[in-house]
Design a protein around this motif. Structure first.
Motif, PDB file in Angstrom:
ATOM      1  N   LEU A  65       0.825  -1.206   0.000  1.00 27.31           N
ATOM      2  CA  LEU A  65       0.000   0.000   0.000  1.00 27.31           C
ATOM      3  C   LEU A  65       0.860   1.258   0.000  1.00 27.31           C
ATOM      4  O   LEU A  65       0.481   2.279  -0.592  1.00 27.31           O
ATOM      5  N   LEU A  66       2.018   1.204   0.638  1.00 29.15           N
ATOM      6  CA  LEU A  66       2.933   2.349   0.590  1.00 29.15           C
ATOM      7  C   LEU A  66       3.448   2.571  -0.835  1.00 29.15           C
ATOM      8  O   LEU A  66       3.555   3.705  -1.296  1.00 29.15           O
ATOM      9  N   VAL A  67       3.765   1.494  -1.520  1.00 27.30           N
ATOM     10  CA  VAL A  67       4.219   1.611  -2.916  1.00 27.30           C
ATOM     11  C   VAL A  67       3.087   2.149  -3.791  1.00 27.30           C
ATOM     12  O   VAL A  67       3.307   2.996  -4.661  1.00 27.30           O
ATOM     13  N   ALA A  68       1.862   1.689  -3.536  1.00 28.09           N
ATOM     14  CA  ALA A  68       0.716   2.191  -4.290  1.00 28.09           C
ATOM     15  C   ALA A  68       0.486   3.680  -4.000  1.00 28.09           C
ATOM     16  O   ALA A  68       0.133   4.445  -4.893  1.00 28.09           O
ATOM     17  N   ALA A  69       0.711   4.088  -2.762  1.00 27.54           N
ATOM     18  CA  ALA A  69       0.552   5.498  -2.398  1.00 27.54           C
ATOM     19  C   ALA A  69       1.608   6.358  -3.078  1.00 27.54           C
ATOM     20  O   ALA A  69       1.348   7.515  -3.426  1.00 27.54           O
ATOM     21  N   LEU A  70       2.792   5.812  -3.255  1.00 28.10           N
ATOM     22  CA  LEU A  70       3.842   6.539  -3.971  1.00 28.10           C
ATOM     23  C   LEU A  70       3.432   6.834  -5.402  1.00 28.10           C
ATOM     24  O   LEU A  70       3.772   7.881  -5.950  1.00 28.10           O
ATOM     25  N   ALA A  71       2.683   5.930  -6.007  1.00 29.30           N
ATOM     26  CA  ALA A  71       2.237   6.107  -7.389  1.00 29.30           C
ATOM     27  C   ALA A  71       1.076   7.093  -7.499  1.00 29.30           C
ATOM     28  O   ALA A  71       0.734   7.506  -8.602  1.00 29.30           O
ATOM     29  N   ALA A  72       0.504   7.479  -6.389  1.00 29.30           N
ATOM     30  CA  ALA A  72      -0.669   8.368  -6.418  1.00 29.30           C
ATOM     31  C   ALA A  72      -0.330   9.751  -6.939  1.00 29.30           C
ATOM     32  O   ALA A  72      -1.204  10.454  -7.426  1.00 29.30           O
ATOM     33  N   ARG A  73       0.903  10.146  -6.862  1.00 28.56           N
ATOM     34  CA  ARG A  73       1.296  11.481  -7.299  1.00 28.56           C
ATOM     35  C   ARG A  73       1.106  11.658  -8.805  1.00 28.56           C
ATOM     36  O   ARG A  73       0.859  12.757  -9.281  1.00 28.56           O
ATOM     37  N   ARG A  74       1.198  10.569  -9.555  1.00 27.81           N
ATOM     38  CA  ARG A  74       1.208  10.665 -11.017  1.00 27.81           C
ATOM     39  C   ARG A  74      -0.149  10.439 -11.673  1.00 27.81           C
ATOM     40  O   ARG A  74      -0.268  10.598 -12.882  1.00 27.81           O
ATOM     41  N   SER A  75      -1.161  10.059 -10.938  1.00 27.15           N
ATOM     42  CA  SER A  75      -2.443   9.770 -11.572  1.00 27.15           C
ATOM     43  C   SER A  75      -3.402  10.951 -11.433  1.00 27.15           C
ATOM     44  O   SER A  75      -3.137  11.895 -10.705  1.00 27.15           O
ATOM     45  N   GLU A  76      -4.492  10.885 -12.143  1.00 29.58           N
ATOM     46  CA  GLU A  76      -5.500  11.954 -12.132  1.00 29.58           C
ATOM     47  C   GLU A  76      -6.785  11.412 -11.512  1.00 29.58           C
ATOM     48  O   GLU A  76      -7.790  11.230 -12.191  1.00 29.58           O
ATOM     49  N   THR A  77      -6.762  11.145 -10.218  1.00 33.36           N
ATOM     50  CA  THR A  77      -7.911  10.593  -9.524  1.00 33.36           C
ATOM     51  C   THR A  77      -8.162  11.381  -8.251  1.00 33.36           C
ATOM     52  O   THR A  77      -7.399  12.270  -7.884  1.00 33.36           O
ATOM     53  N   PHE A  78      -9.245  11.020  -7.580  1.00 33.98           N
ATOM     54  CA  PHE A  78      -9.600  11.647  -6.305  1.00 33.98           C
ATOM     55  C   PHE A  78      -8.479  11.452  -5.287  1.00 33.98           C
ATOM     56  O   PHE A  78      -8.090  12.390  -4.587  1.00 33.98           O
ATOM     57  N   ILE A  79      -7.953  10.240  -5.228  1.00 32.26           N
ATOM     58  CA  ILE A  79      -6.898   9.933  -4.256  1.00 32.26           C
ATOM     59  C   ILE A  79      -5.627  10.705  -4.570  1.00 32.26           C
ATOM     60  O   ILE A  79      -4.952  11.196  -3.666  1.00 32.26           O
ATOM     61  N   SER A  80      -5.304  10.832  -5.844  1.00 32.85           N
ATOM     62  CA  SER A  80      -4.088  11.558  -6.210  1.00 32.85           C
ATOM     63  C   SER A  80      -4.219  13.041  -5.890  1.00 32.85           C
ATOM     64  O   SER A  80      -3.256  13.672  -5.457  1.00 32.85           O
ATOM     65  N   ALA A  81      -5.404  13.616  -6.094  1.00 37.34           N
ATOM     66  CA  ALA A  81      -5.610  15.027  -5.746  1.00 37.34           C
ATOM     67  C   ALA A  81      -5.476  15.228  -4.242  1.00 37.34           C
ATOM     68  O   ALA A  81      -4.860  16.196  -3.775  1.00 37.34           O
ATOM     69  N   LYS A  82      -6.011  14.297  -3.477  1.00 35.52           N
ATOM     70  CA  LYS A  82      -5.880  14.353  -2.021  1.00 35.52           C
ATOM     71  C   LYS A  82      -4.412  14.223  -1.611  1.00 35.52           C
ATOM     72  O   LYS A  82      -3.940  14.912  -0.705  1.00 35.52           O
TER      73      LYS A  82
END
Length: 161
Positions: A65-82
């Motif tokens: 989940l930490l690795v998945a959270a690291l990838a959140a910076r590059r996507s265009e989703t609700f989670i990435s905006a947060k």
């Protein structure tokens, strides 16, 4: 497990396999974020950890989940905006861990409820952020004895003719 975990943004097939192999479909952990070592430590004062030992992350699901959270910076989703909003106000490791905790909560809800994840989109995050900002400004104005009045909307089409 009966649900598609890859529907959750930033969780890829590898992370979904790790999650599925480590947890049972009934998710029997009483405090899942604590079990995944994604909850903040209990002994904190002024943002400093007062415990003797630093919290080590040894849970494979927590690491995925930490690795998945690291990838959140590059996507265009609700989670990435947060996540990007957190990065603006927090240290990077703290923001990543907080986003991983959000992902853990989503996984828990999807697995225990058995419902598919529905992406809200970045527009939903922006609407929520702006409404909270407006409510905050409205409270501040009321404390000062003022009242906010919406500005009239200018119609750009009438000026273009």
């Amino acid at each position: 497990m009966g649900v598609d975990l890859t529907a959750i943004p930033t969780i890829n097939a590898r992370a979904a396999l790790v999650i599925a192999s480590e947890i049972s479909p009934d998710f029997s952990a009483r405090h899942p974020c604590s079990w995944l070592a994604l909850a903040p430590p209990l002994r904190i004062s002024s943002g400093k950890d007062l415990s003797d030992k630093p919290q080590k992350l040894v849970n494979p699901v927590g690491q995925a989940l930490l690795v998945a959270a690291l990838a959140a910076r590059r996507s265009e989703t609700f989670i990435s905006a947060k996540h990007r909003a957190r990065l603006a106000r927090m240290d990077t490791p703290v923001a990543i861990k907080a986003t991983a905790r959000d992902l853990a909560c989503l996984v828990y809800l999807v697995v225990t409820e058995g419902q598919e994840f529905v992406e809200q989109g970045i527009d939903a995050y922006e609407k929520r952020r702006l409404s909270r900002k407006f409510a905050h400004r409205d409270r501040q104005a009321r404390k000062l004895g003022l009242q906010l009045v919406p500005a009239p909307q200018n119609d750009l089409r009438s000026h273009q003719d």
